[in-house]
Design a protein around this motif. Sequence first.
Motif, PDB file in Angstrom:
ATOM      1  N   LEU A  85       0.819  -1.211   0.000  1.00  0.00           N
ATOM      2  CA  LEU A  85       0.000   0.000   0.000  1.00  0.00           C
ATOM      3  C   LEU A  85       0.857   1.268   0.000  1.00  0.00           C
ATOM      4  O   LEU A  85       0.392   2.330  -0.403  1.00  0.00           O
ATOM      5  N   LEU A  86       2.110   1.141   0.455  1.00  0.00           N
ATOM      6  CA  LEU A  86       3.001   2.298   0.463  1.00  0.00           C
ATOM      7  C   LEU A  86       3.254   2.810  -0.946  1.00  0.00           C
ATOM      8  O   LEU A  86       3.366   4.026  -1.164  1.00  0.00           O
ATOM      9  N   GLY A  87       3.335   1.909  -1.920  1.00  0.00           N
ATOM     10  CA  GLY A  87       3.529   2.338  -3.309  1.00  0.00           C
ATOM     11  C   GLY A  87       2.371   3.174  -3.811  1.00  0.00           C
ATOM     12  O   GLY A  87       2.571   4.202  -4.471  1.00  0.00           O
ATOM     13  N   LEU A  88       1.141   2.754  -3.473  1.00  0.00           N
ATOM     14  CA  LEU A  88      -0.036   3.517  -3.873  1.00  0.00           C
ATOM     15  C   LEU A  88      -0.063   4.881  -3.197  1.00  0.00           C
ATOM     16  O   LEU A  88      -0.348   5.904  -3.840  1.00  0.00           O
ATOM     17  N   ALA A  89       0.242   4.906  -1.889  1.00  0.00           N
ATOM     18  CA  ALA A  89       0.257   6.173  -1.159  1.00  0.00           C
ATOM     19  C   ALA A  89       1.340   7.113  -1.699  1.00  0.00           C
ATOM     20  O   ALA A  89       1.126   8.325  -1.807  1.00  0.00           O
ATOM     21  N   SER A  90       2.489   6.564  -2.058  1.00  0.00           N
ATOM     22  CA  SER A  90       3.581   7.386  -2.589  1.00  0.00           C
ATOM     23  C   SER A  90       3.217   7.956  -3.952  1.00  0.00           C
ATOM     24  O   SER A  90       3.486   9.128  -4.248  1.00  0.00           O
ATOM     25  N   TYR A  91       2.611   7.137  -4.790  1.00  0.00           N
ATOM     26  CA  TYR A  91       2.178   7.593  -6.115  1.00  0.00           C
ATOM     27  C   TYR A  91       1.164   8.726  -5.986  1.00  0.00           C
ATOM     28  O   TYR A  91       1.250   9.734  -6.709  1.00  0.00           O
ATOM     29  N   SER A  92       0.222   8.580  -5.056  1.00  0.00           N
ATOM     30  CA  SER A  92      -0.789   9.625  -4.849  1.00  0.00           C
ATOM     31  C   SER A  92      -0.153  10.903  -4.311  1.00  0.00           C
ATOM     32  O   SER A  92      -0.526  12.007  -4.720  1.00  0.00           O
ATOM     33  N   LEU A  93       0.807  10.745  -3.391  1.00  0.00           N
ATOM     34  CA  LEU A  93       1.462  11.918  -2.812  1.00  0.00           C
ATOM     35  C   LEU A  93       2.263  12.681  -3.856  1.00  0.00           C
ATOM     36  O   LEU A  93       2.229  13.918  -3.900  1.00  0.00           O
ATOM     37  N   GLN A 203     -13.200   7.542  -5.930  1.00  0.00           N
ATOM     38  CA  GLN A 203     -11.842   7.031  -6.071  1.00  0.00           C
ATOM     39  C   GLN A 203     -11.456   6.883  -7.534  1.00  0.00           C
ATOM     40  O   GLN A 203     -10.299   7.118  -7.901  1.00  0.00           O
ATOM     41  N   CYS A 204     -12.400   6.477  -8.379  1.00  0.00           N
ATOM     42  CA  CYS A 204     -12.122   6.422  -9.817  1.00  0.00           C
ATOM     43  C   CYS A 204     -11.812   7.820 -10.358  1.00  0.00           C
ATOM     44  O   CYS A 204     -10.871   7.993 -11.144  1.00  0.00           O
ATOM     45  N   LEU A 205     -12.589   8.821  -9.934  1.00  0.00           N
ATOM     46  CA  LEU A 205     -12.323  10.205 -10.346  1.00  0.00           C
ATOM     47  C   LEU A 205     -10.966  10.676  -9.829  1.00  0.00           C
ATOM     48  O   LEU A 205     -10.236  11.386 -10.535  1.00  0.00           O
ATOM     49  N   CYS A 206     -10.643  10.292  -8.607  1.00  0.00           N
ATOM     50  CA  CYS A 206      -9.350  10.653  -8.031  1.00  0.00           C
ATOM     51  C   CYS A 206      -8.212  10.069  -8.849  1.00  0.00           C
ATOM     52  O   CYS A 206      -7.212  10.748  -9.126  1.00  0.00           O
ATOM     53  N   SER A 207      -8.362   8.816  -9.267  1.00  0.00           N
ATOM     54  CA  SER A 207      -7.335   8.173 -10.079  1.00  0.00           C
ATOM     55  C   SER A 207      -7.189   8.861 -11.427  1.00  0.00           C
ATOM     56  O   SER A 207      -6.071   9.071 -11.925  1.00  0.00           O
TER      57      SER A 207
END
Length: 348
Positions: A85-93, A203-207
């Motif tokens: 999950l850290l990879g997803l959080a890092s990508y979002s950040l 979440q889809c819109l966020c992506s």
Amino acid sequence: MHPSVQNDTVQPRNPNYKDDIIYVTRYLKWILNSIGIWPAMLKGIRSFLPTITIVLSNIVLVFFEVQCMLYITLEEKDPLLRLRLLGLASYSLVSLLKYWALTMRKSRIKDCIEELNKDWKQVELQRDRTSMLKYGKIGRGLIVYCAVFLYCGNLFYATILQYAIGSQIDDDNRTIRILMYPMYSGLLDVQESPIYEITYILQCLCSIMMNAVICGCCGLAALFSTHICGQIDIVISQLNDLVDGKFSKKNCTTNTRLMNIVQRHTKILKFSAMFETVLQEVCLFEFVGTTFVICLVEYYCITDWQQNNKLGLLTYSVVLTSLTFNMYLWCYIGDLLIEKVSNIHFNS
């Protein structure tokens, strides 16, 4: 037609400048308009649309980033899942930081686009227009390639990987439906309808917004860099024509041609400085943040290979390819600009 073209009082020398500007900026304009970054001269209540878009986009991005971090630190106990999950959080950040950088430099982006429009408006010779269109086509193609790879990677992650995970059963024998981004259960129960459906759509819109930010940053770099390359080609052609003056106006002396070359070269340097100011923070976040995320995704590929998780391996391989290709585009844009700048010295 871009508003800056309408408001420019200089008499256009290129009768096709409207079509040329639309050709080179169309796709990037679509992308940046979706996140409120593209400068627009709207009147009345519509003038607040870009600001509203930026505010709403920031709220959605920050909300899901905070939720993801709360889930990783407070709720998830498995260290391997935390690492995934850290990879997803890092990508979002990284996407959020880029968005803040673009928002902060929005006025500079507007200045660069206005200068680009003026250059298209004032191009006189067909050979110069052809040269600018050649590089404009390259920039347009880079934007398309970036969007295709990014959105394909996102599509694989949002569909195939979520399908591979499927629904889960918790200790209370309750079906847990999977979301793209984990949600901290201490704030609200997202498993109940219609909260789950609303959250999934957001979440889809966020992506989509995150990919628009990343693609928009790369698109700006491609648009401005290829425009500079086109201007440099014009300077080189003017240098080659300095003595003979075959492509210059009648009664145009060598000193006048030399003065025009110096003025255009100075203008290129000023535009390059503006371009650097716009994307200096974005480049930092791109190379530091994306390199970190690529390392994590490579780790996910290795672990899925060892666990014989074919769907997970396929999904992360596509994500890795899209991230690597995006990084390659940045390097290609830089090399293209460096090579073209060097040509001025060799042709002078």
